[in-house]
Design an enzyme around this catalytic site. Sequence first.
Site, mmCIF file in Angstrom:
data_model
loop_
_atom_site.group_PDB
_atom_site.id
_atom_site.type_symbol
_atom_site.label_atom_id
_atom_site.label_comp_id
_atom_site.label_asym_id
_atom_site.label_seq_id
_atom_site.Cartn_x
_atom_site.Cartn_y
_atom_site.Cartn_z
ATOM 1 N N LYS A 25 16.772 22.545 101.510
ATOM 2 C CA LYS A 25 17.899 23.393 101.106
ATOM 3 C C LYS A 25 18.073 24.546 102.085
ATOM 4 O O LYS A 25 19.185 24.841 102.508
ATOM 5 C CB LYS A 25 17.630 23.934 99.699
ATOM 6 C CG LYS A 25 18.460 25.153 99.320
ATOM 7 C CD LYS A 25 18.226 25.521 97.886
ATOM 8 C CE LYS A 25 17.917 26.939 97.545
ATOM 9 N NZ LYS A 25 18.209 28.023 98.397
ATOM 10 N N ASN A 26 16.965 25.186 102.439
ATOM 11 C CA ASN A 26 17.066 26.375 103.278
ATOM 12 C C ASN A 26 17.471 26.049 104.712
ATOM 13 O O ASN A 26 17.704 26.940 105.506
ATOM 14 C CB ASN A 26 15.759 27.163 103.265
ATOM 15 C CG ASN A 26 15.563 27.862 101.929
ATOM 16 O OD1 ASN A 26 16.531 28.118 101.212
ATOM 17 N ND2 ASN A 26 14.320 28.147 101.576
ATOM 18 N N ARG A 95 23.621 32.995 98.400
ATOM 19 C CA ARG A 95 23.393 33.976 99.452
ATOM 20 C C ARG A 95 23.539 33.393 100.862
ATOM 21 O O ARG A 95 23.942 34.085 101.795
ATOM 22 C CB ARG A 95 21.988 34.554 99.261
ATOM 23 C CG ARG A 95 21.758 35.779 100.041
ATOM 24 C CD ARG A 95 20.356 36.288 99.882
ATOM 25 N NE ARG A 95 20.028 37.044 101.066
ATOM 26 C CZ ARG A 95 20.385 38.294 101.268
ATOM 27 N NH1 ARG A 95 21.030 38.948 100.348
ATOM 28 N NH2 ARG A 95 20.081 38.897 102.387
ATOM 29 N N ASP A 119 19.589 40.155 93.747
ATOM 30 C CA ASP A 119 19.361 39.053 92.812
ATOM 31 C C ASP A 119 18.012 39.258 92.143
ATOM 32 O O ASP A 119 17.401 40.320 92.286
ATOM 33 C CB ASP A 119 19.483 37.698 93.500
ATOM 34 C CG ASP A 119 18.520 37.550 94.663
ATOM 35 O OD1 ASP A 119 17.459 38.206 94.638
ATOM 36 O OD2 ASP A 119 18.812 36.783 95.575
ATOM 37 N N ASP A 308 8.401 31.653 98.793
ATOM 38 C CA ASP A 308 8.976 30.704 97.837
ATOM 39 C C ASP A 308 7.924 29.905 97.071
ATOM 40 O O ASP A 308 8.249 29.242 96.088
ATOM 41 C CB ASP A 308 9.934 29.737 98.553
ATOM 42 C CG ASP A 308 11.287 30.383 98.811
ATOM 43 O OD1 ASP A 308 11.553 31.474 98.272
ATOM 44 O OD2 ASP A 308 12.089 29.797 99.565
HETATM 45 C C1 UD1 Z 1 13.726 34.575 102.767
HETATM 46 C C2 UD1 Z 1 12.393 34.058 103.284
HETATM 47 C C3 UD1 Z 1 12.578 32.606 103.601
HETATM 48 C C4 UD1 Z 1 13.048 31.895 102.336
HETATM 49 C C5 UD1 Z 1 14.319 32.524 101.793
HETATM 50 C C6 UD1 Z 1 14.767 31.927 100.481
HETATM 51 C C7 UD1 Z 1 10.723 35.182 104.648
HETATM 52 C C8 UD1 Z 1 10.470 36.059 105.816
HETATM 53 N N1 UD1 Z 1 11.988 34.822 104.446
HETATM 54 O O1 UD1 Z 1 14.706 34.426 103.765
HETATM 55 O O2 UD1 Z 1 11.405 32.021 104.085
HETATM 56 O O3 UD1 Z 1 13.268 30.554 102.583
HETATM 57 O O4 UD1 Z 1 14.099 33.898 101.594
HETATM 58 O O5 UD1 Z 1 14.042 32.414 99.408
HETATM 59 O O6 UD1 Z 1 9.816 34.818 103.930
HETATM 60 N N2 UD1 Z 1 15.780 42.397 105.099
HETATM 61 C C9 UD1 Z 1 16.342 43.626 105.329
HETATM 62 N N3 UD1 Z 1 17.487 43.695 106.081
HETATM 63 C C10 UD1 Z 1 18.083 42.605 106.610
HETATM 64 C C11 UD1 Z 1 17.506 41.345 106.371
HETATM 65 C C12 UD1 Z 1 16.344 41.265 105.614
HETATM 66 O O7 UD1 Z 1 15.834 44.648 104.866
HETATM 67 O O8 UD1 Z 1 19.117 42.749 107.275
HETATM 68 C C13 UD1 Z 1 14.558 42.285 104.290
HETATM 69 C C14 UD1 Z 1 14.825 41.583 102.980
HETATM 70 O O9 UD1 Z 1 15.291 42.477 101.991
HETATM 71 C C15 UD1 Z 1 13.467 41.014 102.662
HETATM 72 C C16 UD1 Z 1 12.903 40.661 104.030
HETATM 73 O O10 UD1 Z 1 13.621 41.469 104.959
HETATM 74 O O11 UD1 Z 1 12.638 41.962 102.058
HETATM 75 C C17 UD1 Z 1 12.999 39.194 104.411
HETATM 76 O O12 UD1 Z 1 14.324 38.837 104.440
HETATM 77 P P1 UD1 Z 1 14.900 37.515 105.106
HETATM 78 O O13 UD1 Z 1 13.849 36.751 105.801
HETATM 79 O O14 UD1 Z 1 16.114 37.873 105.845
HETATM 80 O O15 UD1 Z 1 15.339 36.758 103.821
HETATM 81 P P2 UD1 Z 1 15.986 35.379 103.779
HETATM 82 O O16 UD1 Z 1 16.710 35.025 105.017
HETATM 83 O O17 UD1 Z 1 16.699 35.340 102.486
#
Ligand code: UD1
Length: 419
Positions: A25-26, A95, A119, A308
């Site tokens: 999915k990701n 998202r 979320d 996850d």
């Molecule tokens: C994250 C997970 C990913 C997982 C996905 C779905 C990690 C590093 N990433 O990806 O493996 O498949 O969720 O659940 O484990 N952040 C900021 N500013 C930004 C971007 C991110 O502060 O611009 C912070 C987020 O709030 C979070 C962290 O960085 O605390 C990780 O975020 P990110 O890796 O971007 O999240 P996803 O891409 O959703």
Amino acid sequence: MASLDRFRVSGGVNLRGEVTVTGAKNSVLKLMAASLLATGKTTITNVPEIADVEIMSDLLTRLGCAVIHSKDSVTIDVPALPGHRADYDLVRKMRASINVLGPLVARIGKAEVALPGGDAIGSRGLDFHIKGLESLGAKAHIEHGYVIAQADAGLTGAIVVLDFPSVGATENIMTAAVLAKGVTTIDNAAREPDVIDLGDFLISMGAQIEGLGTPLITITGVEKLSPTTHATIPDRIITGTWAFAAAMTKGDITIHGARAGDLELPLEKLASAGAIITTMADGIRVRMDSRPQAIDVATLPYPGFPTDLLPMVIALNSIADGHSLVTENVFESRFMFVNELIRLGAQISVDGHHASIDGVPELSSAPVEATDIRAGAGLVLAALVSDGETTIDAAFHIDRGYPNFAEQLVSLGAKVRRE
Ligand code: UD1
């Protein structure tokens, strides 16, 4: 109505048999968004049957693409001039919609993408995405709940240093930089297999990218990309979920199509809990003969323990022999579902980013509710090791990440019903 769906699970069965893991999915959602980078028909195969693929299809359709599904593949026919706005009604549901930001700015010089908001696992910022695009020369601001990015004169390569190896930010910057003038480096880039899959997809479209899977990705912009055909990588989180299910139920599950290399740390942890893990040519076999030993885990960006799989490791520790400490380092609050596990008799106390768990021999069934995809799957695993019948409400969360989960559980001998 989907929101009324629930799983009814009777515990006490050792899961045994074979499953085949579907596409990630990701990964697939990001590949679909990146198809916007080339005019014409891109085909993605190994596409899982999940609601988010439909949502991404709707989003791409609204941007002017023709999206055709057939069996496990999706073909996206991208027009020469796609639209530029991703509306809130779709972004709030999924998202990964924000992954159209990079491709749209790169392709047509502008994008308006709704802010997804928080979320159940905490607030998730977009500041690294925005700063990254600004480094490449875009002007970006937030207005009326939308990120509005513009690059009238196109993008120019730059050095981008991420404060944190964010998966989403790495992806948006990479998909913008592939069409920028000159060279972009992303320092402290995410190394997740999903990021590598997206990079490989872009390379197959004609992009020049080096350093995938390392913290330093170098992208040399090209003038134009071409449509491609690409197979999505197998879902490592579903693989991990089956591996934990085998270990928790003292079962024996062979997971076909799984890549052990994407899950080194989780499999190592399961081995230290007592599981016997065999890597085969086309998958992984996980077997467990005794009660699991408690394992300490801290989630971290890849190759660390995936956030996850946090609910699965807490579920396992709830019935393990001994005390454990589980720390969440990626998201603010991923412990909401712990209250549901406590309803099943788990002994867990949460202090900030840490969960302290005293294993009990067996959980005791109760009605519980899924709060997000992974929490839902963790609760199903807990229900499998509870005495009696547990109902898990809000099953639609689980469907978002696990195609045909109930059917696959039944094929492994579990007593599970959807209602
Ligand atoms: C994250 C997970 C990913 C997982 C996905 C779905 C990690 C590093 N990433 O990806 O493996 O498949 O969720 O659940 O484990 N952040 C900021 N500013 C930004 C971007 C991110 O502060 O611009 C912070 C987020 O709030 C979070 C962290 O960085 O605390 C990780 O975020 P990110 O890796 O971007 O999240 P996803 O891409 O959703």
